[in-house]
Every structure is written in C-alpha cells, then in structure tokens.
Design a protein around this motif. Structure first.
Motif, PDB file in Angstrom:
ATOM      1  N   VAL A 182       0.825  -1.212   0.000  1.00  0.00           N
ATOM      2  CA  VAL A 182       0.000   0.000   0.000  1.00  0.00           C
ATOM      3  C   VAL A 182       0.854   1.255   0.000  1.00  0.00           C
ATOM      4  O   VAL A 182       0.578   2.217  -0.726  1.00  0.00           O
ATOM      5  N   LEU A 183       1.918   1.251   0.806  1.00  0.00           N
ATOM      6  CA  LEU A 183       2.763   2.436   0.959  1.00  0.00           C
ATOM      7  C   LEU A 183       3.305   2.881  -0.398  1.00  0.00           C
ATOM      8  O   LEU A 183       3.281   4.071  -0.742  1.00  0.00           O
ATOM      9  N   LYS A 203       2.115   2.204  -3.402  1.00  0.00           N
ATOM     10  CA  LYS A 203       1.043   2.684  -4.282  1.00  0.00           C
ATOM     11  C   LYS A 203       0.650   4.106  -3.906  1.00  0.00           C
ATOM     12  O   LYS A 203       0.499   4.978  -4.772  1.00  0.00           O
ATOM     13  N   VAL A 204       0.518   4.329  -2.600  1.00  0.00           N
ATOM     14  CA  VAL A 204       0.100   5.649  -2.120  1.00  0.00           C
ATOM     15  C   VAL A 204       1.155   6.696  -2.450  1.00  0.00           C
ATOM     16  O   VAL A 204       0.843   7.783  -2.949  1.00  0.00           O
ATOM     17  N   LEU A 205       2.411   6.366  -2.173  1.00  0.00           N
ATOM     18  CA  LEU A 205       3.495   7.308  -2.472  1.00  0.00           C
ATOM     19  C   LEU A 205       3.568   7.597  -3.963  1.00  0.00           C
ATOM     20  O   LEU A 205       3.744   8.741  -4.381  1.00  0.00           O
ATOM     21  N   PHE A 209       1.170   7.427  -6.207  1.00  0.00           N
ATOM     22  CA  PHE A 209       0.045   8.263  -6.616  1.00  0.00           C
ATOM     23  C   PHE A 209       0.267   9.707  -6.202  1.00  0.00           C
ATOM     24  O   PHE A 209       0.080  10.636  -7.013  1.00  0.00           O
ATOM     25  N   SER A 210       0.692   9.898  -4.949  1.00  0.00           N
ATOM     26  CA  SER A 210       0.905  11.254  -4.442  1.00  0.00           C
ATOM     27  C   SER A 210       1.990  11.959  -5.229  1.00  0.00           C
ATOM     28  O   SER A 210       1.860  13.148  -5.577  1.00  0.00           O
ATOM     29  N   LEU A 211       3.058  11.242  -5.514  1.00  0.00           N
ATOM     30  CA  LEU A 211       4.160  11.829  -6.274  1.00  0.00           C
ATOM     31  C   LEU A 211       3.681  12.244  -7.666  1.00  0.00           C
ATOM     32  O   LEU A 211       3.966  13.347  -8.140  1.00  0.00           O
ATOM     33  N   LEU A 238       0.664  12.971  -8.708  1.00  0.00           N
ATOM     34  CA  LEU A 238      -0.232  14.122  -8.657  1.00  0.00           C
ATOM     35  C   LEU A 238       0.549  15.414  -8.425  1.00  0.00           C
ATOM     36  O   LEU A 238       0.345  16.430  -9.095  1.00  0.00           O
ATOM     37  N   THR A 239       1.480  15.340  -7.455  1.00  0.00           N
ATOM     38  CA  THR A 239       2.291  16.523  -7.149  1.00  0.00           C
ATOM     39  C   THR A 239       3.092  16.959  -8.365  1.00  0.00           C
ATOM     40  O   THR A 239       3.179  18.155  -8.673  1.00  0.00           O
ATOM     41  N   LEU A 240       3.676  15.983  -9.052  1.00  0.00           N
ATOM     42  CA  LEU A 240       4.463  16.336 -10.229  1.00  0.00           C
ATOM     43  C   LEU A 240       3.564  16.917 -11.317  1.00  0.00           C
ATOM     44  O   LEU A 240       4.010  17.764 -12.104  1.00  0.00           O
ATOM     45  N   PHE A 288       1.045  18.931 -10.806  1.00  0.00           N
ATOM     46  CA  PHE A 288       0.915  20.355 -10.496  1.00  0.00           C
ATOM     47  C   PHE A 288       2.195  21.104 -10.856  1.00  0.00           C
ATOM     48  O   PHE A 288       2.156  22.219 -11.385  1.00  0.00           O
ATOM     49  N   THR A 289       3.344  20.482 -10.545  1.00  0.00           N
ATOM     50  CA  THR A 289       4.627  21.125 -10.860  1.00  0.00           C
ATOM     51  C   THR A 289       4.749  21.361 -12.347  1.00  0.00           C
ATOM     52  O   THR A 289       5.228  22.407 -12.791  1.00  0.00           O
ATOM     53  N   VAL A 348       2.386  21.863 -14.492  1.00  0.00           N
ATOM     54  CA  VAL A 348       1.545  23.005 -14.889  1.00  0.00           C
ATOM     55  C   VAL A 348       2.299  24.313 -14.693  1.00  0.00           C
ATOM     56  O   VAL A 348       2.350  25.163 -15.578  1.00  0.00           O
ATOM     57  N   THR A 349       2.918  24.460 -13.509  1.00  0.00           N
ATOM     58  CA  THR A 349       3.605  25.735 -13.244  1.00  0.00           C
ATOM     59  C   THR A 349       4.805  25.925 -14.149  1.00  0.00           C
ATOM     60  O   THR A 349       5.153  27.048 -14.496  1.00  0.00           O
TER      61      THR A 349
END
Lengths: 45, 640, 275
Positions: C3-4, C6-8, C10-12, C14-16, C18-19, C21-22
C-alpha cells in the motif's frame, strides 16, 4: 382533484414561492449595498 | 437526593465557568484591553493608521480639545519613545551561508505552517465529533475523535521543531529584519511563546485524560478542556497572523517604520481579520483532508472487514469535514482579496492583474482537483447503500457542470502574447474566451460548482433513507425549485450585471450569487432535516467502497497542501521588493519575485517533505497501538 | 504492491502534475529596483529621456495600470501633451497646473486633485483616485526621476521636452527624514486661497467658487464652527465627523502643513459666512 392536478399544483406552487423568495432576496441584497433595482431588475441608478 | 446534587454541580460549574470566560472576553467593562482595542479600531482611515495625527499648537493658544481615543495606560509609553525608523539595509548586510537564504526560510516556514495548520485544525473538529458522540450516545464517534487526537499529538512536537528551526533560520539569515519585527511586536512575542505552555498542558490533558474523563460530568470537564485548547490554539493563530499581515499592510507605524501606535493598532491592520478568517476555515478543511488520508491509508491496509468498515466511515467523516469547511473558503478568500485592493490598488493588481496573475489560474487547477476528488468520493460512496440507485443518473450532469465550471475558471483573461500572436488572435483577448476570463464568468462558475458539490452531498445523505413524511412531494418540489431558481439566479446575476451594467452593479451582483448558493445549502439542510423525520433507514455497508475512491482521499490533502504553499508564495510575493511593505525595503540578493516555475518546484519539495513526515506520523500512531506478542516458552521435548 | 508504495506513487504523480503546470506557464521574474548611481551632470536630453522611459516601464511601476487594459489611461499610446491640454480644459479640472509639464507632475504628486472621468475608485464617482503618490512609498521616485518620466512622456510623441536637465547643484539625495516625516511642500503658500488650493481642499469641500459634494460645504462654515473647532477639523478630522458624511478626510495635514498655512486657512474659514 386528480393525482395529476394535485402534482402540477404542488410544483407550480413550489416554483412560484421560490421565485418570489429569490426575487425579494435580489432586491434586498442590492438595496442594502446602495444599488437599488427597478421592479424589472434593471439598475435604478 | 445526595447523588443528584453531586450530579448537577460539576456540570453547571463547568457551564458557568464557560460563560464567565466568554463574558470576560467580550465585555469591555471587565477587560480594559478589549475596550482599548474597540475604541482604537473605530472608523479609522487607512492613511491614519500609517500616519498618525500630530499636534500643532500655537504659542499662547490653549490645547485644542481632542477626543481621547486610547486610554493613557496604553499610549503613554509611546509618547516617551524616540521615533526610530525601520533599518535601511544594503546588500552586504545580509548573511550568506552559501545556499539561497530565501529557499531555506521558504521551506522551513512552509513546513512549519503545514504542521501548525494541522495541529490547530484537528482539535477543532475533534471537539465537535466528541460532542456529537456524547449527545447521541454513539461511542464510535468518541473513539474516532480519540484516534484523530493521537495523530495530532505526534504532529504537535514536529510543529514546534519546525517553529524553532524557523526562528533560528530567520535570526541567522535576516537579523535586521527580525530585530525590527521584535522591536515592533515587543512583548507580544513573549506572550506568544508563553501561550505554548498553556497549549501543551491542555493538549496533553485532553489526550491522555480521554479515558479518565469519559462519562457523565467528567466528560463535561473533558469537553471544556477541549474548548480551552481550541481557544488557546486560535489565539496562537491570530497572533502569528498579525506578523504576516503586518509585513503586507503595516499599521501602527509611520512611513519610516517608526512605531507610533500601541500593540493593538500594530496588530489590527486592514488585512489581519480577513487573514484570520481565511486561515481559520482553511485550516479545518486542510486538517479534515489529512485525517482523511490517514483513514484511506488504513482502509487500504486493513486486514479485516470490521477494520475496513471502521476506516471507511472515518474517511467519509473526514471528507465531509474537509468539503464542508472548503465551501465557504472562496468567499473568505474574496474578502481577503477585496481588502488587499482597498488597502493598495497596486498590491491588488500585482496579485491578480500583474505578474502573479497566472498563479490564480494554477489555483483554479488545484481547486478543480479538490472539488472533483471530493465529489468523486461522494459518488463512489453511494455504492454503500441500495437507495442510491434512484440518484445515480444525476451524477453525469453534476460531473459535466463541474468540468465546464472548472474550465471556465481556468480560462485566463490576459495572455502574454507576442505581436504575431496578437495579430493571429485579432486582439489582446480572444473574442470568445476573453469574456470568460473576467470575474463575472468566474463567479458564475465557482458558485455553480459549489451548488452542485452540495447537491452531491445532499444526494449522498438521502441515499440511505426512504422518506415517509406525508408532505414529501411538496418538500421535494420545493427543493427542486430552490436548486433551479438559485442556478438561474446565479447565471442571471453574473451575465446581466456582469456584462451589461456598470462596474458597481457588477461587483454588487456577486453578493447575490453568494447568497443564492448559501440559500441552497441552508434551506436544503433545513428541509431535509424535517423530511428525514421518521424515515426508513436502509442499511449502509461501511467498507463496501472501491479502493479507487480511497485515492480520491489522497488527492484531497495533496491538492490542499500544494494549494496552501501556492498561496504562501502569493502572500510573500505581493510585497514585491519589501520586507515590510512601504516601510522596510528588501535589499537581499533575492529581492525579486521568483518565476512561477521555480515556485512550483519549491512548493513540490515542501509538499513531498510534508508527505513523508506525515506518513511517518501515521506510522507512529499505528506503532503506539501495536503490541508485540510475548515469546512462547520452549517446553523440553524428547531428548536424551 | 504494498500500500505504501502505491500511495506514495500516486501522491508523487499528482504533485508532479501540479509542478508540470507551473513549469509550462510563461516564466516571468519580478524585477527588484536596482540602485544605480548616475552622474547627474552627464545627462544629455536623449539619455535623460531614456532614463524616463526606463523608469516608466520599470521602477516607477507605471505600466502596471497605465496600459491597454482599461484600469488607467493608456499612456503609451496617447499623445500626452495633447491629452494634458484636454485635461486642463476640462471644467472638472480643479488643480494648479497651467501646462503639460506641470499637469503631468501634479498627476504624479497629487493624483487625487483631478480624476479623469471613468477612472476613479469604484463607488467614489470619480472623486478619488486609485493612483498611488509617486514620490512616496512604495514607488518613491525622486524629483529628478519624476522629471525624467515627464521628459519621456513629452518626447515619446515627438513633443517638445520642457523639463530642465538636472544640474549637479540640484541633485541632492532624496531627502527622507530619519525621524518623523516632514513632507516638504515646494513653496509656502502666500495667502489662504493659495494654501487651500495647495492642499486640495476643494477636491471634497465646496469653497473658492468650486463645488464639491464629498465633504461638508465650507462656504458658511464660519457660522457653524469656531476657530478651535475648525483647527481641530483640519488636524484631527476623525475626531468629529459631520452628520451624513464618511470619515474620508486626510489626517496628515498636521505633518504637511506649515503652521502659518494652517492659521491662514483657519482664519479664512472662520470668516466664511455664506454670503
């Protein structure tokens, strides 16, 4: 009163009530900001 | 008889104590400080805050009679003070440690703020959940509240660690700025530090005393401690906010930065309260999102169906808190922005019409993510009950409105174009999309997105109920009418007043839109509360939700966290090349607004660091309830 | 996959996202004002105009509002000398300027004295200007810099530059008092009318043949207030607000006015009895 007549009346009544309420809300909100509206919602100034 | 007396006393003592505290804090007669603040804050022009009124007296003429605005006890020390201006720094005044000072402070400050927001937010909704549990007698709420506090506790010390590191970094890298801020805020900084003693004491008693003060009157004492914890926490928030709002819109000092007002005048600048409200609400949304991630994580790693059910329910509650707190945020943000414009058109235009304008398009992307994730989670959750089948046909329309609204919100107004591009476009704005870039279109979009998000909520709440009241048909007709008329009203107000009347009416019409949205939310909640009386409740299969939906619960805090850091970038950048706007110039090597790509990278680093530490905290929370099995004794077998 | 991870992951991702886009957006860095030392005596008319243009587009932050987006008059495309003449001829004009140069200078130092129609602060009916005062923070252009900007505004449309080039004697560092602010007025008013005009009273008060609805009518103030009250109204305008009016009067006259000017105004107003 048939079932259908009853239903239609309820819906017309609901919409009429809500329309009136929002109309009053709009008039009130613009008035307290010092931006009065005419009865047809056009700006009075 | 004896027992009854004992029963009443502590509960009423607690209530009276509570009233006394509230009464003291509001009554000007009991607290002269509040009286002073009240009179000092009445109807002051912004110019007056910055430039005090001097006294001109002619020889031989009597002193003109002037209303005393501030009691002598607070102002006399200022009259004796020499007026020392803010320091003027040159490049060489800034220490250089070999890495970008701005980046160091940026990361540490942002991490401190992430954790601070979290630990301030959790006790707020934990208290409410605990109260609900106590009133309804459903102990699951109490257990969940307790579990939330466990997570918050580990985060608390990390908040303090980052706070201390931030202080060191600031004093090391910006010593003169900090010297000035210390001079301005004076004793208030010590009071801030001292409040942490109260916060810590209350926090530890609240958490560790949970089981000791669980039932009856002891529970009321526990709740009071929780309330006091939140009062202290909120005080810490508004005190720290005053430093931030001071650097943006200084008050209580003159043009040169010399202190001319008392601490209340310094604290109560034009941006203080808008910032307070915005951060208070945003913290709750943020905190809800983080604990939602905790629930999602535990759900995905759950071994038993009971565990899955427990964490599914926790996730739902967290999402509910996050989205509920999120709904009023655009309005709080609008107020903050309006106050910035009122304080300084230049600052306002820098933020939304100038160099930082694209940033708000990025903000739109993030808010779109938040709304879509929150809604998706609700739609997924509808699979928990059979009754949802009546409503699932609406989901595609809600999704459609959300996506279109998001696209409109994302549409920029001003495009940075080369002359060739201007020629192709036929002007500086696209003839179709141009009108979508300005506020009326965006107000329509955001209000509709909020109304439809609330609709997702309402549908979810209705999914597990069969309504039995006799006036159900009329009630439903009323609700549908409210939605339809409100939506039409929002669109009408935005289009007509936004594009066909003058500016003043355009701005005023946004209030109509906000009120329409609020009317939908309030009236539907009220009507449903009555309609649900005696309703037949269908079984909810907690735990019966897709794994995919849990990822929506991760998307929420990631987006919130990233958004919070983005807003920090705005807050800091609107001051342009000033440490304290108009009062103390920034002459450091990095006294320019960094480009948005660089900001995005910094924000991402901060977000990922936060994520890693938060996962560590979740793990700690699990660790504390893990018990290693004692070794099994070896019995002598066979042998010689 | 645990799980860890998969979660990491996904979070990475999503964060990337946003990055990304900027980083795809136009990258603009803010410009901090750079302190430059200039040899004042070495200016030619051309280099002075160039300085003005640099200031207009840079440190002066003029283009933040003065552009084609409608927030303020679009100076870059307007012939400023012709425009100045038009403004001076406007019967709403209540300022002191007599020609283009003085009009442009007045617009920068005292923008509130005349607001071009349609550009006033929202809700003020074009009586209040949203423009900041150019020689105060945060812009704080010096007198020489302001002259340079005026020179630019005159020269850019081919008009005659009437601004004098700076001389070594005139160039003193912008006088910013270390202690309390004493905003130096260029010259001391010689009589009450001059003082009243200089401090822009008629922007809000009806006085001196000029009518203004923003503040109380002062043409008969002598019948309502005595000299002490008049003095207080100028020095502490928020102490007593006339009924029906809002607290909008500047409260910094105590710093800005000379004592002599104050007394002239007070005496003059005390004599106003509405005849």
């Amino acid at each position: 009163m048939t079932f259908l007549q009853n239903t239609i009346l309820i819906w017309i009544g609901a919409f009429a009530l809500v329309l009136l309420a929002f109309y009053g809300l709009d008039q009130f909100i613009m008035a307290v900001q010092g931006l009065p509206l005419n009865l047809d919602m056009t700006p009075a100034q | 008889m004896y027992k009854k007396k004992q029963h009443i006393m502590p509960k009423w003592a607690g209530i009276l104590l509570l009233l006394a505290i509230v009464g003291f804090s509001f009554s000007p007669h009991l607290l002269p400080i509040v009286a002073a603040a009240d009179t000092a804050m009445d109807a002051q022009a912004i110019a007056e805050r910055i430039q005090p009124v001097g006294k001109v007296r002619l020889l031989g003429k009597p002193e003109p009679v002037i209303e005393e605005k501030i009691p002598d006890t607070l102002s006399h020390e200022n009259q004796e003070q020499e007026l020392i201006p803010a320091p003027k720094l040159t490049r060489s005044d800034y220490p250089n440690i070999g890495v970008s000072s701005r980046s160091v402070v940026w990361l540490i400050a942002q991490l401190h703020l992430f954790f601070a927001a979290f630990v301030l937010a959790v006790p707020l909704f934990v208290l409410v959940i605990e109260l609900i549990g106590f009133k309804t007698g459903d102990w699951r709420f109490d257990d969940m509240a307790h579990e939330f506090m466990k997570i918050s506790l580990s985060a608390y010390s990390i908040t303090a660690l980052f706070g201390g590191t931030l202080a060191f970094a600031l004093f090391l890298l910006y010593p003169q700025f900090m010297a000035y801020m210390m001079r301005v805020f004076n004793t208030q900084t010590l009071i801030y530090a001292a409040l942490f003693f109260a916060e810590s004491a209350l926090l530890y008693i609240y958490y560790y005393g949970w089981n000791a003060m669980r039932y009856g009157d002891a529970k009321w004492v526990h709740l009071t401690i929780g309330l006091l914890l939140n009062v202290v926490g909120t005080t810490l928030l508004v005190v720290a906010n005053s430093w931030a709002s001071f650097t943006m819109a200084p008050s209580g000092v003159n043009e040169m930065g010399a202190i001319t007002g008392n601490i209340w005048e310094i604290m109560k600048g034009p941006l203080w309260n808008p910032l307070n409200l915005h951060r208070f609400i945003a913290n709750i949304a943020f905190g809800g999102a983080i604990v939602g991630a905790y629930a999602a994580y535990k759900f995905l790693s759950a071994k038993t169906q009971a565990e899955k059910a427990h964490y599914d329910w926790m996730g739902y509650t967290s999402n509910f808190i996050a989205i509920l707190a999120f709904l009023p945020l655009p309005f709080a943000g609008y107020w903050l922005m309006a106050e910035i414009y009122a304080y300084s058109q230049q600052m306002g235009i820098t933020a939304m019409g100038g160099i930082l304008a694209w940033l708000f398009v990025v903000q739109a992307v993030l808010i779109g993510t938040i709304l879509l994730a929150g809604n998706y989670y609700l739609w997924s959750g509808m699979s928990r009950t059979q009754g949802s089948e009546r409503y699932t046909w609406l989901i595609k329309y809600i999704a459609f409105v959300l996506v279109v609204g998001f696209l409109i919100w994302v549409t920029p107004h001003t495009l940075i174009l080369s002359p060739a591009e201007v020629a192709t476009l036929g002007g500086s704005h696209h003839h179709l999309l141009g009108p979508l870039g300005i506020m009326p279109a965006k107000n329509i979009a955001v209000n509709l997105m909020l109304i439809f998000t609330f609709l997702s909520f309402q549908l979810y709440r209705r999914s597990d109920k069969i309504i039995t009241v006799p006036w159900a048909k009329a009630g439903n007709a009323l609700i549908v009418a409210i939605y339809v008329v409100a939506i039409v009203n929002v669109i009408f107000a935005g289009v007509y007043y936004g594009y066909f009347t003058n500016t003043v009416y355009k701005v005023g019409s946004s209030v109509i839109q906000v009120m329409s949205t609020l009317m939908v939310i309030i009236s539907c909640v009220v009507i449903d509360t009555f309609m649900f009386k005696g309703a037949k409740i269908l079984p909810s299969h907690w735990g019966k939700v897709s794994d995919r939906s849990q990822y929506a619960l991760f998307a929420l805090p990631i987006a919130f966290t990233w958004l919070m850091a983005l807003m920090g970038y705005v807050r800091s950048s609107v001051r342009t090349h000033w440490h304290v706007y108009t009062v103390m110039k920034d002459n450091s090597p990095e006294n320019y607004i960094p480009a948005i790509g660089h900001a995005g990278n910094m924000i991402t680093i901060a977000t990922l660091l936060f994520l890693v530490i938060i996962l560590f905290i979740f793990w700690l929370a699990s660790l504390s309830s893990t018990k290693q099995a004692p070794p099994v004794e070896q019995t002598a077998t066979g042998g010689a | 996959m645990p799980v860890l991870v998969k979660v990491l992951g996904f979070s990475l991702a999503l964060t990337l996202g946003f990055t990304l886009v900027t980083n795809l957006l136009p990258q603009i860095e803010g410009e901090a004002p750079v302190e430059k030392t200039l040899d004042i005596s070495a200016f030619t008319e051309e280099s002075f105009i160039a300085l003005g243009e640099e200031l207009f587009k840079g440190n002066g932050t003029c283009t933040l509002c003065h552009n084609n987006m409608g927030r303020a008059p679009d100076i870059p495309v307007m012939n400023m000398v012709e425009t100045s003449q038009e403004r001076l001829a406007d019967n709403r004009y209540k300022g002191e300027a007599k020609d283009a140069e003085s009009y442009l200078r007045e617009s920068m130092l005292n923008p509130g004295i005349y607001v071009v129609k349609g550009y006033g602060k929202k809700g003020s009916n074009d009586t209040q200007s949203p423009m900041p005062i150019v020689d105060k923070a945060p812009i704080q252009l010096s007198d020489i810099e302001i002259d340079a900007v005026i020179a630019y505004m005159q020269a850019k449309d081919g008009n005659l530059v009437t601004v004098a080039l700076p001389t070594a004697e005139a160039a003193s560092p912008p006088a910013k008092a270390e202690k309390t602010v004493q905003q130096a007025t260029p010259t001391i008013a010689q009589n009450a009318e001059q003082a009243i005009t200089q401090y822009g009273c008629t922007a809000c008060h009806s006085l001196l043949e000029i009518e203004s609805p923003v503040g109380p009518d002062l043409r008969d103030v002598g019948t309502r207030l005595d000299t002490e009250e008049i003095r207080q109204s100028i020095l502490e305008p928020n102490a007593v607000i006339a009924e029906g009016y809002f607290p909008m009067m500047p409260s910094d006259f105590a710093e800005r006015m000379r004592v002599k000017e104050l007394e002239m105004i007070v005496q003059y107003l005390a004599e106003q009895s509405g005849e």
